[in-house]
Scaffold this active site. Structure first.
Site, short mmCIF file in Angstrom:
data_model
loop_
_atom_site.label_atom_id
_atom_site.label_comp_id
_atom_site.label_asym_id
_atom_site.label_seq_id
_atom_site.Cartn_x
_atom_site.Cartn_y
_atom_site.Cartn_z
N HIS A 190 84.27 85.58 76.60
CA HIS A 190 85.51 85.50 75.83
C HIS A 190 85.89 86.90 75.32
CE1 HIS A 190 88.66 83.57 73.58
NE2 HIS A 190 88.33 84.29 72.53
N LYS A 250 88.15 62.94 81.26
CA LYS A 250 87.30 64.10 81.58
C LYS A 250 86.01 63.66 82.28
CE LYS A 250 86.95 67.31 78.35
NZ LYS A 250 87.60 68.48 78.94
C1 GRF Z 1 88.79 86.81 80.60
O1 GRF Z 1 89.37 87.66 79.66
C2 GRF Z 1 87.71 85.95 79.98
O2 GRF Z 1 87.09 86.59 78.90
C3 GRF Z 1 88.50 84.75 79.49
O3 GRF Z 1 89.46 84.52 80.47
C4 GRF Z 1 89.78 85.76 81.10
C5 GRF Z 1 89.69 85.56 82.58
O4 GRF Z 1 90.13 86.69 83.27
N1 GRF Z 1 87.63 83.62 79.26
P1 GRF Z 1 89.94 86.79 84.85
O5 GRF Z 1 90.60 85.53 85.43
O6 GRF Z 1 88.47 86.81 85.12
O7 GRF Z 1 90.63 88.03 85.27
#
Ligand code: GRF
Length: 189
Positions: free
Chosen positions: A109, A65
């Site tokens: 999230h 990483k």
């Molecule tokens: C979202 O639901 C975000 O909360 C999570 O990953 C998803 C990404 O969705 N971390 P997108 O690619 O922005 O449509």
């Protein structure tokens, strides 16, 4: 104006909305870099079409990483990035980036953290027959979907399907992320 970077691995609906809101002047910042670890992701395609400065890497080409994050860091520093926004970036951020950007990396999230960390959070809340779920925006630390919470928005689950619930969660995400980004940018002035 401050320079922001967005990291995503997937579809990129949050990334797209952030870009649109920058274009409209709702978010006053430069979208100076998009970073992805998935060269075929729709979000990468969007960045290419919109001529957004792009850095795509393949984690398998690095031994660890630290090595790929040093490469990312070079790009972030070249673009003088002030704030890093994770939007569906499917990798844990390591010490290299955390040390370089303390309290300057945020994540969104689709749950009321600390509940339902990790993948398929919406589906898992649905399967558990939760009465409510929501969206969390937090500072990023070395753990998955963990770190000081900036804000949360609740959503009562009264939906007829998980697809409908997912749609509503995304609507909240798109609005809430812009609100928080504007606030953080203001605080940085
Ligand atoms: C979202 O639901 C975000 O909360 C999570 O990953 C998803 C990404 O969705 N971390 P997108 O690619 O922005 O449509």
């Amino acid at each position: 104006m401050k320079n922001i970077a967005v990291f995503a691995s997937g579809f990129g609906s949050n990334f797209i909305r952030i870009h649109q809101n920058i274009t409209k002047g709702v978010i006053q910042a430069n979208l100076s870099l998009f970073v992805s670890d998935q060269k075929d992701a729709p979000s990468v395609n969007y960045a290419v079409n919109q001529s957004i400065p792009l850095y795509v890497f393949n984690a398998n080409e690095y031994t660890n990483k630290r090595d790929y994050e040093l490469e990312i860091l070079k790009h972030l520093q070249e673009q003088r990035i002030d704030l890093i926004i994770l939007a569906g970036y499917m990798r844990i951020i390591g010490k290299t980036l955390l040390d370089a950007y303390p309290h300057k990396i945020i994540n969104i999230h689709p749950s009321l953290l600390p509940l339902y960390k990790g993948k398929n959070a919406i589906q898992r809340a649905w399967d558990a027959h939760e009465m409510k779920t929501g969206v969390t925006i937090h500072y990023v630390d070395e753990k998955v979907d963990h770190g000081i919470i900036i804000t949360q928005q609740e959503l009562i689950i009264n939906h007829t399907s998980v697809d409908h619930l997912t749609e509503d969660i995304h609507k909240i995400e798109h609005e809430l992320y812009t609100k928080v980004i504007c606030q953080l940018l203001e605080d940085m002035i």
